[in-house]
Design an enzyme around this catalytic site. Structure first.
Site, PDB file in Angstrom:
ATOM      1  N   ASP A   6       0.842  -1.201   0.000  1.00 55.42           N
ATOM      2  CA  ASP A   6       0.000   0.000   0.000  1.00 55.42           C
ATOM      3  C   ASP A   6       0.877   1.252   0.000  1.00 55.42           C
ATOM      4  O   ASP A   6       0.379   2.379  -0.102  1.00 55.42           O
ATOM      5  CB  ASP A   6      -1.004  -0.009   1.158  1.00 55.42           C
ATOM      6  CG  ASP A   6      -0.333  -0.003   2.520  1.00 55.42           C
ATOM      7  OD1 ASP A   6       0.913  -0.053   2.592  1.00 55.42           O
ATOM      8  OD2 ASP A   6      -1.065   0.053   3.530  1.00 55.42           O
ATOM      9  N   GLU A  47       8.528  -5.018  10.806  1.00 47.19           N
ATOM     10  CA  GLU A  47       9.079  -3.716  10.404  1.00 47.19           C
ATOM     11  C   GLU A  47       9.603  -2.923  11.605  1.00 47.19           C
ATOM     12  O   GLU A  47       8.901  -2.784  12.617  1.00 47.19           O
ATOM     13  CB  GLU A  47       7.969  -2.926   9.681  1.00 47.19           C
ATOM     14  CG  GLU A  47       8.411  -1.560   9.197  1.00 47.19           C
ATOM     15  CD  GLU A  47       7.470  -0.944   8.158  1.00 47.19           C
ATOM     16  OE1 GLU A  47       6.534  -1.632   7.674  1.00 47.19           O
ATOM     17  OE2 GLU A  47       7.679   0.231   7.830  1.00 47.19           O
TER      18      GLU A  47
END
Ligand code: KIV
Length: 255
Positions: free
Chosen positions: A44, A178
């Site tokens: 995204d 992440e």
């Protein structure tokens, strides 16, 4: 060789690091595939790097589907994960309907950020239907209030490892983690069966993922944890500058 969840798992078992990069179109998909990137993520992050939107929360299913269809057509030998845009997993029913659309577009799996119990319910519904999925843990750009590193305290690291175990028990194809300390990335990779693909999570994960535009230096700024392997923006700008000069001199300037 067509990469699948099984080949990624066997790479983890044999200790061969997995290269994942984001891709959104013909150029990014074909360049990454030709360079040997085994797994593509239609992220995204397209919101920022392709459509010029201010935040990943502004992209919707229609734009994502366009990118997923293009990448699957242009890199047919590659495992392609499709990122759920913000809200695409609002309820288990919405998540199922959107996952079916991504799979019909050619995706190998869907990636889902897991900030809360609502998202976990969506992931459980996907896996109960046998839909291949990737769990995204650590910094979750769709809902994060800041870009600070995650899982820095013992309690936060423990919670992240528990979330990894929960995703693993659902049989996810992989876990993306992440911006966490290197030691946490490595512990997660050691503690789950699924391949752990890190971004800003150190070299002890089973693979790495970076945004295509970041790794090629196509924007002036990239996140501090995302290494740049070439200053692509400067190279492209020089090519364009030379083109304009060539036009303005009616072809007199050298190419
Ligand atoms: O959208 C994206 O590009 C991502 C990666 C940074 C993991 O989620």
């Amino acid at each position: 060789m067509k990469h699948t969840a099984e080949t990624l798992l066997s790479m983890k078992k044999s200790g061969e690091p997995i290269a994942m990069a984001t891709a959104y179109d013909l150029l990014s998909a074909s360049l990454a595939q030709a360079a040997g990137v085994e797994t593509l993520l239609v992220g995204d992050s397209a919101a920022n790097v392709v459509f010029g939107l201010g935040s990943t929360t502004e992209i919707g299913m229609e734009e994502m589907l366009l990118c997923v269809r293009t990448v699957c057509r242009c890199a047919s030998g590659t495992y392609v994960a499709a990122d759920f845009p913000f809200g695409a997993d609002a309820t288990p029913e919405t998540a199922l309907a959107n996952a079916e659309r991504f799979l019909a577009a050619g995706a190998s799996s869907v990636k889902i950020e897991l900030p809360d119990e609502r998202a976990w319910k969506a992931l459980e519904a996907l896996r109960a239907r046998g839909i291949p999925a990737i769990a995204h843990l650590g910094l979750l750009p769709q809902t994060a209030r800041s870009r600070r590193q995650c899982a820095r305290t013992d309690a936060e690291a423990e919670a992240l490892l528990l979330a990894g175990a929960r995703a693993d028990s659902l049989g996810v194809d992989a876990v993306v983690v992440e911006h966490v300390p290197d030691a946490v990335g490595a512990s997660l990779a050691r503690s789950v069966k699924a391949p752990v693909i890190g971004i800003g999570a150190g070299s002890g994960t089973d693979g790495q993922v970076l945004v295509f535009h970041d790794l090629l230096g196509l924007f002036e700024k990239s996140p501090p944890f995302a290494p740049r392997f070439v200053e692509g923006r400067a190279l492209l700008a020089e090519g364009l500058r030379r083109y304009v000069e060539w036009v303005k001199t009616r072809g007199a300037s050298p190419r």
